[in-house]
Design a protein around this motif. Structure first.
Motif, short mmCIF file in Angstrom:
data_model
loop_
_atom_site.label_atom_id
_atom_site.label_comp_id
_atom_site.label_asym_id
_atom_site.label_seq_id
_atom_site.Cartn_x
_atom_site.Cartn_y
_atom_site.Cartn_z
N GLY A 222 13.29 0.93 17.39
CA GLY A 222 12.51 1.41 18.53
C GLY A 222 12.22 0.30 19.51
O GLY A 222 12.27 0.49 20.72
N LYS B 150 14.43 0.50 0.77
CA LYS B 150 14.78 0.54 2.19
C LYS B 150 13.98 -0.51 2.97
O LYS B 150 14.43 -1.02 3.98
N ASN B 151 12.80 -0.81 2.46
CA ASN B 151 11.99 -1.84 3.09
C ASN B 151 12.32 -3.24 2.60
O ASN B 151 12.08 -4.22 3.30
N ILE C 131 13.56 4.04 -4.03
CA ILE C 131 14.28 4.13 -2.76
C ILE C 131 13.35 3.82 -1.60
O ILE C 131 13.70 3.11 -0.65
N TYR C 132 12.12 4.33 -1.70
CA TYR C 132 11.10 4.02 -0.69
C TYR C 132 10.97 2.51 -0.52
O TYR C 132 10.91 1.99 0.58
N ALA C 133 10.90 1.85 -1.66
CA ALA C 133 10.69 0.40 -1.63
C ALA C 133 11.95 -0.32 -1.15
O ALA C 133 11.88 -1.22 -0.32
N ARG D 172 12.57 7.90 -6.57
CA ARG D 172 12.23 8.10 -5.16
C ARG D 172 11.35 6.94 -4.67
O ARG D 172 11.52 6.46 -3.56
N ASP E 166 0.82 -1.21 0.00
CA ASP E 166 0.00 0.00 0.00
C ASP E 166 0.85 1.26 0.00
O ASP E 166 0.52 2.25 -0.64
N TYR E 167 1.97 1.23 0.77
CA TYR E 167 2.71 2.49 0.87
C TYR E 167 3.44 2.86 -0.41
O TYR E 167 3.67 4.04 -0.67
N LEU F 194 5.30 10.93 -6.73
CA LEU F 194 6.74 10.94 -6.45
C LEU F 194 7.51 10.43 -7.66
O LEU F 194 7.04 9.55 -8.37
N PRO G 15 13.32 1.37 11.30
CA PRO G 15 13.23 2.11 12.56
C PRO G 15 12.27 1.45 13.54
O PRO G 15 12.40 1.65 14.75
N LYS G 16 11.37 0.64 13.03
CA LYS G 16 10.41 0.00 13.93
C LYS G 16 11.14 -0.98 14.84
O LYS G 16 10.89 -1.05 16.04
N ARG H 179 2.04 2.24 -3.30
CA ARG H 179 0.92 2.82 -4.04
C ARG H 179 0.68 4.26 -3.59
O ARG H 179 0.44 5.14 -4.41
N THR H 180 0.77 4.49 -2.26
CA THR H 180 0.61 5.86 -1.76
C THR H 180 1.64 6.78 -2.40
O THR H 180 1.30 7.86 -2.88
N LEU I 174 18.00 0.19 9.10
CA LEU I 174 17.09 0.29 7.96
C LEU I 174 15.64 0.31 8.41
O LEU I 174 14.80 0.93 7.80
#
Lengths: 315, 320
Positions: A313, A233-234, A229-231, A226, A212-213, A222, A309-310, A215-216, A307
């Motif tokens: 944390g 990193k995950n 890169i979004y993809a 970009r 989904d993100y 974007l 952050p979840k 797609r967002t 990579l």
């Protein structure tokens, strides 16, 4: 983050201690005691007792283990072989850098090829590059390293003379000859991992590209790079984990490749040791490999937390 | 009467099922005027989300837009290439999705994602971009936006995430916001807040909204006009008042009765018998005919055309 690294570090140290103990116990459980190997089967009990006392083998196993470990940790001294009397440090210093360099070169080569290949075949899923990469990957995992090594020697060295057919030119003999002497072995060692890591990158990235993100990100207009890169990193954490493991496994495969290319690395030291039933040497080499494996995984862990952050944390 | 901002005509969207294209959206037409809020209502599988995605040209492979036209401010959206589309998405129209839990990138801060959206469309200095990002967060009612800029999505609650996503959608001041069930995944109290937020934004920014929902109540609260979809077709379209006071289509009437009302003292929840048609097994004629209490023989053979009836636009053979 710092707490996490410290925690991971402690865990790694504990693993090392445990592995060391197991290794130590296993070599001591073997029927061939060092005294028998050195003195022969005709040696008297008294001679064996003297040998054991001289080498500290008559002490309790735990004491021996702590003594061995203490020297490594406190003095960086891996001790001497009971069989050959050679200092382990000298042996390691001679052969370890060669193997290490070979593995690092093969690893860098594998990553440098696998990441672009995996990303391209994910982004261009179903196009020709994806199919070519798939064929390449299947070939890469199916062809045994030693056979590939022999074929490389047969054509690139013997037939066309582009590379030396074997042996190792140290850096002191010039950068050119040095690199030429390690090119084929690094290629033979790395190609399997190009296949593994590129497939891993592809499937991980494909999965993320369907989220989904992503797609967002596209819905917000974007730029394409970009979004990638979004993809990425995950998508990278599983690739990082597998890469770290691969780095460790490569040390095992490096022994075969070194043997094929006649490179005086750990392979020669280890095979000689096995031939002489020098279990102390075997134990030391295995222990060093274990330490490298654990260190690689530790680095991967830290990298992955950075990579994601979840996870950081949750530390 | 001025020109519509979003004009969808005879849209057909298909998905391949068993070697042929099954239509998820059948000849759908829809207008959204500038500044107007239009509700798109229907059950799951009615084609409302696919319609929304088609308007953004985001229908996922292997689905495909097979025909019709989509115009935004007069520009033919279906004729745009990827590069031109990127200039439209996020800038002239933006979309908010159903699930805020999965719609934000977990590996980047809210601020980064917001800044990326702003920077994709506008040439600003870092300082200006940051100011814009803060303003967007403040506009959607995120408290302490300075601090929130550096937060990661997992540090946000569901409602806050949806606000952050709305902030990204409106950051570049689009004229049209498509909201696909933006409150379905949220708690009821948060739902009301998000609806209130959308209403305020629509008013303050003169934003046209295409609000997709299965919830008639929410649509009534937010929208000026409603389009009721069923089986990929627009069954009825009318102003909110007209649709609620005098629904024409049998499906709309039944849908109205299914909304539970406290003051009515209803003893049990009403439902419509049967299930919506499955994609790929669409019956001929009116897609609702099988469940319709008023269906005639003709309804099962001929697809009803859309016609005007007392200010409603109705696709039904029997409605009067």
């Amino acid at each position: 983050m710092l707490r996490l690294i410290v925690g991971r570090l402690l865990f790694s140290v504990a693993t090392l201690l445990l592995v060391g103990l197991i290794l130590f116990l296993l070599t001591r459980l073997l029927a061939d005691t060092p005294a028998r190997i050195v003195l022969g089967i005709e040696a008297s009990e008294a001679q064996i007792a003297v040998f054991n006392r001289d080498h500290g083998l008559d002490r309790p196993i735990l004491t021996q283990y702590l003594d061995w470990l203490g020297r490594i940790v406190l003095q960086g001294d891996f001790g001497k072989s009971f069989i050959t009397g050679l200092a382990m440090n000298a042996e390691l210093a001679r052969s370890m850098p060669i193997t290490f360099e070979l593995v690092v070169l093969a690893f860098v080569f594998a990553l440098a090829l696998a990441l672009p290949l995996g990303i391209l075949s994910a982004v261009l899923e179903g196009r020709s590059i994806d199919h070519v990469a798939r064929v390449f990957a299947v070939a890469g995992v199916s062809i045994p390293g030693f056979w590939l090594g022999l074929m490389l020697i047969r054509f690139f060295a013997v037939e066309w003379g582009w590379f030396p057919p074997g042996g190792f030119s140290p850096l002191s003999s010039g950068l050119g000859p040095h690199l030429r002497s390690v090119s084929l072995p690094a290629f033979a060692l790395g190609i399997y991992y190009v296949a593994i890591l590129s497939r891993m990158t592809r499937s991980s990235l494909l999965e993320v590209l369907g989220t989904d993100y992503v797609r967002t990100a596209r819905s917000l207009g974007l730029p394409r790079w970009r979004v990638l890169i979004y993809a990425l990193k995950n998508a990278l954490p599983p690739v990082v984990s597998i890469a770290a493991m691969s780095f460790g496994y490569m040390f095992g495969w490096a022994l075969i490749v070194e043997h094929v290319f006649n490179i005086p690395g750990m392979s020669r030291a280890l095979l000689t040791a096995i031939g002489q039933r020098d279990y102390f040497m075997v134990q030391t080499v295995v222990y060093v490999f274990t330490a490298i494996f654990i260190a690689a995984n530790l680095i991967a862990d830290v990298l992955n937390r950075a990579l994601n952050p979840k996870l950081a944390g949750a530390g | 009467m001025n020109a519509p901002l979003l004009e969808i005509r005879d849209l057909r969207v298909g998905f391949p099922i068993a070697d042929r294209m099954a239509l998820a959206v059948r000849d759908l037409s829809l207008d959204v005027m500038p500044g107007e809020a239009v509700g798109l209502v229907g059950e799951s599988g009615s084609g409302k989300s696919v319609t929304a995605l088609a308007a953004m040209r985001l229908v996922a492979h292997p689905g495909r837009i097979l025909g019709g036209s989509i115009r935004l401010g007069g520009d033919d959206i279906l004729a745009l290439d990827e590069r031109a589309l990127r200039k439209v998405r996020g800038r002239r129209m933006a979309m908010v999705f159903q699930d805020p839990q999965t719609s934000l990138n977990p590996a980047f801060t809210i601020g980064q994602q917001l800044l990326d959206t702003i920077n994709a469309h506008r040439s600003l200095t870092p300082r200006e971009a940051r100011a814009e990002a803060l303003e967007a967060l403040a506009m959607v009612g995120i408290p302490a936006p300075e601090r929130r800029l550096n937060s990661y999505p997992h540090e946000f609650s569901g409602g806050m995430r949806q606000r952050a996503l709305i902030a990204m959608a409106i950051a570049c001041r689009p004229q049209l916001l498509i909201a696909d069930e933006p409150t379905t995944a949220l708690d009821v109290t948060v739902q009301a807040q998000v609806i209130a937020l959308l209403r305020r934004l629509a008013r303050d920014l003169n934003l046209a909204v295409l609000f997709i929902s299965h919830n008639l109540e929410l649509v009534a609260e937010l929208c000026d006009r409603v389009v009721v979809m069923y089986g990929g077709m627009a069954m009825e379209a009318a102003s909110v008042e007209a649709l609620f006071s005098a629904p024409k289509h049998p499906y709309t009437r039944l849908l109205r009765q299914c909304v539970p009302r406290l003051e009515g003292g209803q003893e049990r929840l009403l439902s419509i018998d049967g299930a919506p048609p499955v994609l790929g097994q669409m019956p001929p004629g009116c897609p609702f005919a099988q469940r319709c209490p008023d269906a005639l023989a003709r309804c099962r053979s001929d697809e009803p055309p859309s016609r005007q009836l007392d200010g409603h636009s109705v696709a039904c053979w029997v409605a009067t």
